[in-house]
Design a protein around this motif. Structure first.
Motif, short mmCIF file in Angstrom:
data_model
loop_
_atom_site.label_atom_id
_atom_site.label_comp_id
_atom_site.label_asym_id
_atom_site.label_seq_id
_atom_site.Cartn_x
_atom_site.Cartn_y
_atom_site.Cartn_z
N LYS A 191 -6.24 32.58 -24.14
CA LYS A 191 -5.78 33.01 -25.46
C LYS A 191 -6.39 32.09 -26.50
O LYS A 191 -6.24 30.88 -26.45
N ALA A 192 -7.12 32.65 -27.43
CA ALA A 192 -7.73 31.92 -28.55
C ALA A 192 -8.66 30.81 -28.07
O ALA A 192 -8.69 29.72 -28.63
N GLY A 193 -9.40 31.08 -27.01
CA GLY A 193 -10.35 30.09 -26.51
C GLY A 193 -9.67 29.03 -25.68
O GLY A 193 -8.45 28.86 -25.74
N TRP A 194 -10.48 28.31 -24.93
CA TRP A 194 -9.91 27.33 -24.01
C TRP A 194 -10.97 26.30 -23.68
O TRP A 194 -11.97 26.62 -23.06
N HIS A 203 -12.22 23.00 -21.62
CA HIS A 203 -11.85 22.43 -20.33
C HIS A 203 -12.86 21.36 -19.93
O HIS A 203 -13.99 21.35 -20.40
N SER A 204 -12.43 20.48 -19.09
CA SER A 204 -13.31 19.40 -18.61
C SER A 204 -13.91 19.74 -17.24
O SER A 204 -14.37 18.86 -16.53
N ARG A 246 -16.28 25.50 -22.77
CA ARG A 246 -15.27 26.24 -23.51
C ARG A 246 -15.34 27.71 -23.09
O ARG A 246 -16.40 28.29 -22.96
N LEU A 247 -14.14 28.31 -22.87
CA LEU A 247 -14.06 29.73 -22.59
C LEU A 247 -13.75 30.45 -23.89
O LEU A 247 -12.98 29.96 -24.71
#
Length: 91
Positions: free
Chosen positions: A38-41, A43-44, A89-90
């Protein structure tokens, strides 16, 4: 009092192609990783840890034979890290 909007969360789910079976040596485990961002994500990195175990199960006939082995922990046959995605980033 005004009604608040429902909170939307991101989610990550692993869906195996065949979940209702025991996998044997040499068989391929297939599935998909479903990510609902939701609204981008950001992550490492996304990693999976694949673990295969075997556990002794006693039948009613063998209870007397294996009483001393009844508290054995499962035997780890495989413990494999899998990198799914590098950091990013998703959408």
């Amino acid at each position: 009092m005004a009604a608040s909007a429902p909170i939307e969360h991101s989610s990550l789910d692993v869906k195996l192609k065949r979940v209702d079976r025991i996998y044997r040596p040499g068989e391929v485990v297939e599935g998909i990783l479903v990510i609902n961002a939701k609204a981008g994500w950001s992550h490492s990195g996304i990693n999976l840890q694949v673990v295969g175990q075997a556990k002794l199960q006693l039948s009613a006939r063998s209870v007397g034979l294996f009483e001393s082995m009844s508290n054995l922990k499962p035997l780890v046959l495989m413990d494999l890290p899998v990198v799914v995605l590098d950091a990013g980033r998703l959408p």
